[in-house]
Scaffold this motif. Structure first.
Motif, short mmCIF file in Angstrom:
data_model
loop_
_atom_site.label_atom_id
_atom_site.label_comp_id
_atom_site.label_asym_id
_atom_site.label_seq_id
_atom_site.Cartn_x
_atom_site.Cartn_y
_atom_site.Cartn_z
N ASP A 60 21.72 -9.83 -6.88
CA ASP A 60 22.86 -10.70 -6.61
C ASP A 60 23.43 -10.46 -5.22
OD1 ASP A 60 24.80 -12.70 -7.44
OD2 ASP A 60 26.24 -11.05 -7.55
N LYS A 61 23.49 -9.21 -4.81
CA LYS A 61 24.05 -8.87 -3.49
C LYS A 61 23.16 -9.33 -2.35
CE LYS A 61 26.81 -4.95 -4.96
NZ LYS A 61 27.01 -3.51 -4.90
N THR A 62 21.84 -9.42 -2.59
CA THR A 62 20.93 -9.77 -1.50
C THR A 62 20.57 -11.25 -1.47
OG1 THR A 62 19.02 -9.15 -2.84
CG2 THR A 62 19.92 -7.48 -1.37
N LEU A 63 20.89 -11.99 -2.52
CA LEU A 63 20.61 -13.42 -2.54
C LEU A 63 21.67 -14.15 -1.73
CD1 LEU A 63 18.82 -15.71 -3.66
CD2 LEU A 63 20.31 -15.78 -5.66
N VAL A 64 21.28 -14.76 -0.63
CA VAL A 64 22.22 -15.38 0.29
C VAL A 64 22.80 -16.68 -0.26
CG1 VAL A 64 22.48 -16.38 2.60
CG2 VAL A 64 21.11 -14.31 2.27
N HIS A 65 21.97 -17.53 -0.80
CA HIS A 65 22.41 -18.86 -1.24
C HIS A 65 22.38 -18.96 -2.76
CE1 HIS A 65 22.34 -20.26 2.85
NE2 HIS A 65 21.09 -19.84 2.98
N GLY A 66 23.13 -18.10 -3.43
CA GLY A 66 23.14 -18.19 -4.88
C GLY A 66 23.68 -16.94 -5.51
N GLU A 67 23.45 -16.85 -6.79
CA GLU A 67 23.93 -15.69 -7.52
C GLU A 67 23.07 -15.42 -8.75
OE1 GLU A 67 27.64 -16.24 -9.79
OE2 GLU A 67 27.50 -18.35 -9.25
N PHE A 68 23.06 -14.17 -9.16
CA PHE A 68 22.42 -13.73 -10.39
C PHE A 68 23.52 -13.39 -11.38
CE2 PHE A 68 18.75 -13.04 -7.76
CZ PHE A 68 17.67 -13.11 -8.61
N SER A 69 23.32 -13.72 -12.62
CA SER A 69 24.23 -13.28 -13.67
C SER A 69 23.40 -12.83 -14.86
CB SER A 69 25.21 -14.37 -14.05
OG SER A 69 24.54 -15.48 -14.60
N LEU A 70 24.05 -12.11 -15.77
CA LEU A 70 23.35 -11.49 -16.87
C LEU A 70 24.08 -11.74 -18.18
CD1 LEU A 70 21.14 -9.37 -17.77
CD2 LEU A 70 22.87 -7.65 -17.38
N GLU A 71 23.32 -12.07 -19.20
CA GLU A 71 23.85 -12.21 -20.56
C GLU A 71 23.09 -11.25 -21.45
OE1 GLU A 71 23.14 -15.53 -23.82
OE2 GLU A 71 24.50 -16.24 -22.25
N TRP A 72 23.76 -10.28 -22.02
CA TRP A 72 23.15 -9.24 -22.84
C TRP A 72 23.41 -9.55 -24.31
CZ3 TRP A 72 20.30 -5.11 -21.16
CH2 TRP A 72 20.02 -4.10 -22.08
N ALA A 73 22.40 -9.47 -25.17
CA ALA A 73 22.60 -9.77 -26.59
C ALA A 73 21.67 -8.96 -27.46
CB ALA A 73 22.36 -11.26 -26.85
N GLU A 74 22.16 -8.60 -28.62
CA GLU A 74 21.34 -7.97 -29.65
C GLU A 74 20.53 -9.08 -30.34
OE1 GLU A 74 20.90 -4.79 -30.81
OE2 GLU A 74 22.17 -3.96 -29.22
N TYR A 75 19.36 -8.73 -30.81
CA TYR A 75 18.50 -9.71 -31.49
C TYR A 75 19.23 -10.39 -32.64
CZ TYR A 75 14.67 -11.66 -34.19
OH TYR A 75 13.85 -12.51 -34.88
N THR A 76 20.00 -9.64 -33.39
CA THR A 76 20.71 -10.21 -34.54
C THR A 76 21.71 -11.29 -34.13
OG1 THR A 76 22.30 -8.38 -34.46
CG2 THR A 76 20.45 -8.17 -35.99
N GLU A 77 22.19 -11.25 -32.89
CA GLU A 77 23.14 -12.25 -32.41
C GLU A 77 22.48 -13.59 -32.08
OE1 GLU A 77 25.46 -10.78 -29.07
OE2 GLU A 77 25.33 -8.76 -29.88
N VAL A 78 21.20 -13.57 -31.75
CA VAL A 78 20.54 -14.79 -31.29
C VAL A 78 19.51 -15.35 -32.27
CG1 VAL A 78 20.86 -14.16 -28.88
CG2 VAL A 78 18.72 -13.61 -29.99
N VAL A 79 19.12 -14.58 -33.26
CA VAL A 79 18.04 -15.00 -34.15
C VAL A 79 18.34 -16.31 -34.86
CG1 VAL A 79 18.78 -13.64 -36.15
CG2 VAL A 79 16.37 -14.21 -35.87
N GLY A 80 19.56 -16.57 -35.23
CA GLY A 80 19.89 -17.79 -35.96
C GLY A 80 20.30 -18.96 -35.08
N LYS A 81 20.38 -18.75 -33.78
CA LYS A 81 20.82 -19.80 -32.87
C LYS A 81 19.64 -20.66 -32.44
CE LYS A 81 24.74 -17.31 -30.91
NZ LYS A 81 25.33 -16.81 -29.66
N ALA A 82 19.63 -21.89 -32.87
CA ALA A 82 18.52 -22.80 -32.52
C ALA A 82 18.51 -23.12 -31.03
CB ALA A 82 18.64 -24.08 -33.32
#
Length: 117
Positions: A60-82
């Motif tokens: 993120d610090k080295t990307l001049v024209h943009g940004e990086f972001s992160l979404e962290w999740a446990e498997y149990t949080e996403v398994v039921g989300k279609a």
């Protein structure tokens, strides 16, 4: 496993950040983990999260024209989300094979990049 994760993330960060896309680019990385799997590989969830967050911060610090972001999740949080992954650019899974394939089926439909470790 630590080496595989680090290599994958630093490669992603290096490719994206050194290219300096001409248009503003938002790279949103989703990470799906299962603590039991990570421990079976000789690491802790905290170690993995620290490595991954550090790599994303550097990118993120080295990307001049943009940004990086992160979404962290446990498997149990996403398994039921279609619609899991609909708002992500890349998904990294730290799961066993069966669970990795189930997440892959969700995100490939949405034309996202998926890396399973």
């Amino acid at each position: 496993m630590l080496a595989k994760v680090a290599t994958c993330l630093f490669a992603l960060a290096g490719v994206c950040s050194s290219s300096n896309f001409p248009n503003y680019t938002h790279v949103k990385l989703g990470v799906v983990v299962q603590e039991r799997f990570i421990r079976s590989e000789g690491a802790t969830t905290e170690q993995m999260e620290e490595i991954i967050r550090s790599a994303v911060t550097v990118a993120d610090k080295t990307l001049v024209h943009g940004e990086f972001s992160l979404e962290w999740a446990e498997y149990t949080e996403v398994v039921g989300k279609a619609d899991y992954g609909a708002d992500l650019t890349v998904v990294l899974t730290l799961l066993d094979c069966t669970k990795t394939h189930s997440i892959s089926k969700k995100v490939v439909v949405g034309d996202k990049a998926h890396e399973g470790i």
